[in-house]
Design an enzyme around this catalytic site. Structure first.
Site, mmCIF file in Angstrom:
data_model
loop_
_atom_site.group_PDB
_atom_site.id
_atom_site.type_symbol
_atom_site.label_atom_id
_atom_site.label_comp_id
_atom_site.label_asym_id
_atom_site.label_seq_id
_atom_site.Cartn_x
_atom_site.Cartn_y
_atom_site.Cartn_z
ATOM 1 N N GLN A 160 0.842 -1.200 0.000
ATOM 2 C CA GLN A 160 0.000 0.000 0.000
ATOM 3 C C GLN A 160 0.879 1.252 0.000
ATOM 4 O O GLN A 160 1.906 1.249 0.689
ATOM 5 C CB GLN A 160 -0.902 0.012 1.244
ATOM 6 C CG GLN A 160 -2.098 0.936 1.095
ATOM 7 C CD GLN A 160 -3.003 0.950 2.344
ATOM 8 O OE1 GLN A 160 -2.646 0.439 3.387
ATOM 9 N NE2 GLN A 160 -4.150 1.560 2.231
ATOM 10 N N GLY A 182 1.202 -1.056 11.727
ATOM 11 C CA GLY A 182 0.598 -2.297 11.268
ATOM 12 C C GLY A 182 0.134 -2.137 9.836
ATOM 13 O O GLY A 182 -0.057 -1.012 9.355
ATOM 14 N N MET A 183 -0.007 -3.266 9.150
ATOM 15 C CA MET A 183 -0.538 -3.260 7.782
ATOM 16 C C MET A 183 -1.457 -4.462 7.658
ATOM 17 O O MET A 183 -1.068 -5.597 7.950
ATOM 18 C CB MET A 183 0.626 -3.328 6.782
ATOM 19 C CG MET A 183 0.181 -3.444 5.335
ATOM 20 S SD MET A 183 -0.679 -1.949 4.760
ATOM 21 C CE MET A 183 -1.898 -2.670 3.664
ATOM 22 N N GLU A 230 -5.862 -3.018 12.823
ATOM 23 C CA GLU A 230 -5.601 -3.879 11.652
ATOM 24 C C GLU A 230 -6.667 -4.970 11.532
ATOM 25 O O GLU A 230 -7.089 -5.309 10.432
ATOM 26 C CB GLU A 230 -4.202 -4.494 11.725
ATOM 27 C CG GLU A 230 -3.059 -3.484 11.871
ATOM 28 C CD GLU A 230 -3.118 -2.306 10.903
ATOM 29 O OE1 GLU A 230 -3.681 -2.458 9.795
ATOM 30 O OE2 GLU A 230 -2.621 -1.221 11.260
ATOM 31 N N GLU A 253 -9.733 4.077 6.159
ATOM 32 C CA GLU A 253 -9.072 4.361 7.436
ATOM 33 C C GLU A 253 -9.985 5.011 8.483
ATOM 34 O O GLU A 253 -9.889 4.687 9.658
ATOM 35 C CB GLU A 253 -7.822 5.236 7.205
ATOM 36 C CG GLU A 253 -6.754 4.568 6.342
ATOM 37 C CD GLU A 253 -6.157 3.297 6.949
ATOM 38 O OE1 GLU A 253 -6.366 3.057 8.150
ATOM 39 O OE2 GLU A 253 -5.508 2.541 6.203
ATOM 40 N N TYR A 281 -7.821 9.531 8.774
ATOM 41 C CA TYR A 281 -7.944 8.673 9.954
ATOM 42 C C TYR A 281 -8.874 9.278 11.008
ATOM 43 O O TYR A 281 -9.861 8.684 11.400
ATOM 44 C CB TYR A 281 -6.563 8.449 10.597
ATOM 45 C CG TYR A 281 -5.697 7.448 9.867
ATOM 46 C CD1 TYR A 281 -5.063 7.782 8.670
ATOM 47 C CD2 TYR A 281 -5.499 6.172 10.356
ATOM 48 C CE1 TYR A 281 -4.259 6.874 7.995
ATOM 49 C CE2 TYR A 281 -4.690 5.252 9.691
ATOM 50 C CZ TYR A 281 -4.080 5.610 8.517
ATOM 51 O OH TYR A 281 -3.300 4.699 7.853
HETATM 52 N N1 BES Z 1 -3.242 0.562 5.997
HETATM 53 C C1 BES Z 1 -2.563 1.371 6.944
HETATM 54 C C2 BES Z 1 -1.169 1.747 6.535
HETATM 55 C C3 BES Z 1 -1.072 2.472 5.208
HETATM 56 C C4 BES Z 1 -2.065 3.353 4.786
HETATM 57 C C5 BES Z 1 0.042 2.274 4.410
HETATM 58 C C6 BES Z 1 -1.946 3.998 3.544
HETATM 59 C C7 BES Z 1 0.173 2.924 3.203
HETATM 60 C C8 BES Z 1 -0.819 3.782 2.761
HETATM 61 C C9 BES Z 1 -2.561 0.706 8.322
HETATM 62 O O1 BES Z 1 -3.755 0.063 8.615
HETATM 63 C C10 BES Z 1 -2.456 1.794 9.348
HETATM 64 O O2 BES Z 1 -3.311 2.625 9.351
HETATM 65 N N2 BES Z 1 -1.451 1.757 10.196
HETATM 66 C C11 BES Z 1 -1.328 2.708 11.280
HETATM 67 C C12 BES Z 1 -1.990 2.124 12.508
HETATM 68 C C13 BES Z 1 -2.595 3.101 13.453
HETATM 69 C C14 BES Z 1 -3.516 4.097 12.845
HETATM 70 C C15 BES Z 1 -3.314 2.357 14.564
HETATM 71 C C16 BES Z 1 0.125 2.984 11.539
HETATM 72 O O3 BES Z 1 0.981 2.293 10.979
HETATM 73 O O4 BES Z 1 0.434 3.896 12.271
HETATM 74 ZN ZN ZN Z 2 -5.307 1.525 8.786
#
Ligand code: BES
Ligand code: ZN
Length: 651
Positions: free
Chosen positions: A168, A296-297, A323, A345, A412
């Site tokens: 992603q 996390g992913m 996640e 998100e 988010y």
């Molecule tokens: N899917 C995302 C990470 C992402 C979004 C990667 C868009 C590339 C492009 C993942 O679920 C995420 O949001 N990770 C957050 C977690 C947090 C909000 C709890 C992170 O890594 O900080």
């Molecule tokens: Zn996310």
């Protein structure tokens, strides 16, 4: 008999997803009528992949993946099939089903790199109007930005190398030639050859032990968007957590992971009860090395997680709740293009907060939400005074821009507060029912803001005859007036400690009171500790305390605080991030350089790197320190983090 077997198989796949439409894969033949995704060259309306089979060989010595991407396609009579590639070497392309040994080479061209090389290149393959199999022979290069090849020194075993991918938003095209748009859903399978002492895992059904020949077969039987294809290879072990959940990690970390994440089955139960049964089979988490650029992913069936979540006190498990929630919001119902990342998100953060509320209670969940709200307000201020004030909208215009821009507190947190405000307006029961139906209705589909709005009107607002300013939320800038207000007396208290400290007193200095008590008929003087102890507050309270300290605090007082509360030695990366930012602003960083360097050399999570480097870079006294540390640390980062920090320091 054969037919019965297939029927059992199909029923087996979807058994348990009782709230989903009967045949979630039935939309395979349908082509989306939503607008084209600006970040892909693919001509999906004419010809599109429905199943991808990967034959891969992972060569650690050459740090190269040699592969064949076998696309099984739905062809509406196209004479060219267009794929996305970036940083790949394409050797040859053939047409025909390899199983029937009827492959025949065909011509292909690779288009020019777009001017700022954001979306890479188009790979145009000559096909016949009846072609359904296209096989692309290729290898990855040092420009394959999705790949992080870690030599032994960067792993916890220190004896085996590690590889993982991050797809992603638009990085899958840097390790697989494919139609890299979230608007197309595919099933995939893979045969992956790795050194025989290493385990290979994918976002698919996974093995739990080594194979003597080092060849692993994978199946992802559900349709997913390409950004969710993922691979990891390393000296990895597995521990079952029960209820269909488990954890993979480098062996040294396994036990720690199992303890930290032991609440996963409970989270799963809460999520199932809220929004319908989990329908991806198992849910496992893979803890990667520290370079992983995200917390996390949500790779389906196998969330990738950062080892900074291993705090010893479960204080950051909300990332796993997040996640896991993506298994519904994002993986089941997917944003059609990166302009609507908020649909992935924002919904997920709302869902995550609901899981955390069920696990830790409303008071703690509110504290977590407020921490993020505080960040949102800062982000909105910055966006407002930037070149793109329109980036504070939930639905973004991203033509010609990097889709990574969508990854902000707006998608988010403004996204989550949209749902929280909606909940306040319609009531929790009505919103829960709506969301549950929404996930079932759009399961295994991609949607955009307008599709969401139509569904929202028809299935929530109109039936209840409720007016809600969703257009202002989704297409308007900033935060609408009706945004829900959350209060937390515990956080207010922490801010007030910070104000006291800023005003010159030290609320954390040891304080005792003596009291006379009567014991066994005798009077006795006892000492009562009135001091505030670090362990008495949760991590999020300390975060707010540090955030509210003045950037003008003297280095001497910073040192005193560090002595009383041991922030520089904290085991929690969220606390370290806040503390190092303040240390940079106050120049105290000059005194604790080893601790800061240690952290930045080890941890590659972008969420921490960016604010720390930014603060170091903005103070003339620590500007050079930022550069010196980056030069030492950059080889340890995934390209996603390395690129972002390099950009920051060069501007
Ligand atoms: N899917 C995302 C990470 C992402 C979004 C990667 C868009 C590339 C492009 C993942 O679920 C995420 O949001 N990770 C957050 C977690 C947090 C909000 C709890 C992170 O890594 O900080
Ligand atoms: Zn996310």
């Amino acid at each position: 008999m054969m037919k019965n077997w297939i029927l059992f198989f199909v029923l087996g796949l979807f058994w348990g997803c009782s709230n989903l439409p009967e045949t979630p894969i039935a939309n395979t033949e349908k082509l989306s009528t939503l607008p084209h995704d600006d970040h892909s060259y693919a001509n999906l309306q004419q010809i599109r992949t429905k199943h991808l089979h990967l034959d891969l060989e992972v060569d650690f010595k050459a740090q190269t993946i040699y592969g064949v991407a076998r696309h099984q396609m739905i062809n509406k009579g196209a004479d060219t099939a267009i794929f996305d590639v970036k940083g790949l070497l394409i050797q040859k392309v053939t047409l025909g089903d390899s199983k029937k040994s009827r492959e025949k080479e065909t011509d292909f061209t690779i288009g020019p790199m777009d001017k700022d090389s954001i979306i890479g290149q188009a790979l145009l393959v000559n096909v016949d109007s009846n072609t359904t199999y296209v096989n692309i022979y290729y290898q990855t290069t040092t420009e394959s930005a999705a790949l992080d090849w870690l030599d032994t020194t960067l792993t916890s075993s220190k004896t085996k190398p590690f590889l993982y991918t991050q797809g992603q938003a638009i990085l899958t095209r840097t390790w697989i030639p494919l139609q890299d748009s979230p608007s197309n859903r595919i099933t995939y399978s893979a045969d992956v050859k790795v050194p025989s002492d290493l385990l290979a895992l994918m976002s698919a059904k996974n093995p739990t032990s080594l194979h003597p020949d080092g060849i692993f077969h994978f199946e992802m039987p559900y349709e997913i968007p390409s950004y969710l294809i993922a691979l990891a290879v390393g000296d990895i072990g597995f521990k079952d957590l029960g209820s269909g959940c488990g954890v993979y990690a480098e062996k040294e970390l396994l036990q720690q992971c199992a303890t930290e994440f032991e609440d996963l089955p409970r989270m799963m139960q809460v999520a199932n009860n809220l929004y319908g049964k989990y329908c991806w089979g198992r849910y496992d988490v893979l803890v990667l090395p520290y370079s992983f650029p995200f917390g996390g992913m949500e790779n389906p069936m196998l969330t990738f997680a950062n080892p900074t979540l291993l705090t010893g006190d479960k204080s950051l498990v909300s990332v796993l709740a997040h996640e896991l929630a993506h298994s519904w919001s994002g993986n089941l119902v997917t944003n059609h293009s990166w302009s609507d990342l908020w649909l992935n998100e924002g919904t997920t953060v709302y869902f995550e907060q609901r899981i955390m509320e069920a696990l830790s209670g409303k008071e703690v969940a509110d504290i977590m939400a407020l921490i993020e709200f505080d960040e949102l307000q800062n982000a909105l201020k910055e966006i407002q005074s930037s070149k793109h004030p329109e980036d504070s909208r939930l639905h973004l215009e991203l033509v010609g821009r990097d889709p990574d821009l969508a990854l902000s507190d707006v998608a988010y947190v403004k996204g989550a507060f949209f749902f929280k405000t909606l909940e306040q307006k319609v009531g929790r029961n009505a919103l829960d029912k709506f969301l549950k139906n929404y996930f079932a209705h759009f399961a295994f589909q991609t949607i955009d803001a307008n599709t969401f709005i139509d569904y929202l009107e028809q299935h929530l607002l109109n039936p209840l005859q409720i007016d809600f300013n969703y257009r202002q939320w989704i297409f308007g800038e900033g935060l609408p007036q009706n945004c829900i207000q959350i209060a937390s007396p515990r956080l207010d208290q922490m801010s007030s400690y910070a104000q006291q400290f800023n005003a010159g007193s030290n609320p954390f200095k040891p304080q005792f009171k003596y009291k006379w008590i009567r014991k066994n008929g005798k009077r006795k003087k006892v000492k009562i500790d009135l001091s505030i102890h670090y362990e008495d507050r949760i991590i999020q309270e300390w975060q707010i305390f540090i955030r509210n300290l003045s950037p003008k605090t003297s280095a001497t007082r910073m040192k005193q605080l560090d002595h009383d509360l041991h922030f520089s030695a904290s085991q929690n990366s969220e606390v370290l991030k806040e503390w190092f930012v303040l240390a940079a602003q106050t120049s105290y960083a000059l005194e604790i350089k080893p601790a800061i360097e240690n952290f930045l050399v080890k941890v590659g999570r972008r969420k921490y790197l960016m604010p720390i480097y930014e603060a170091l870079n903005s103070n003339p006294k620590t500007k050079q320190m930022a550069r010196d540390i980056f030069n030492k640390a950059k080889h340890n980062y995934h390209s996603v983090s390395r690129g972002s920090v390099a950009n920051l320091l060069n501007n």
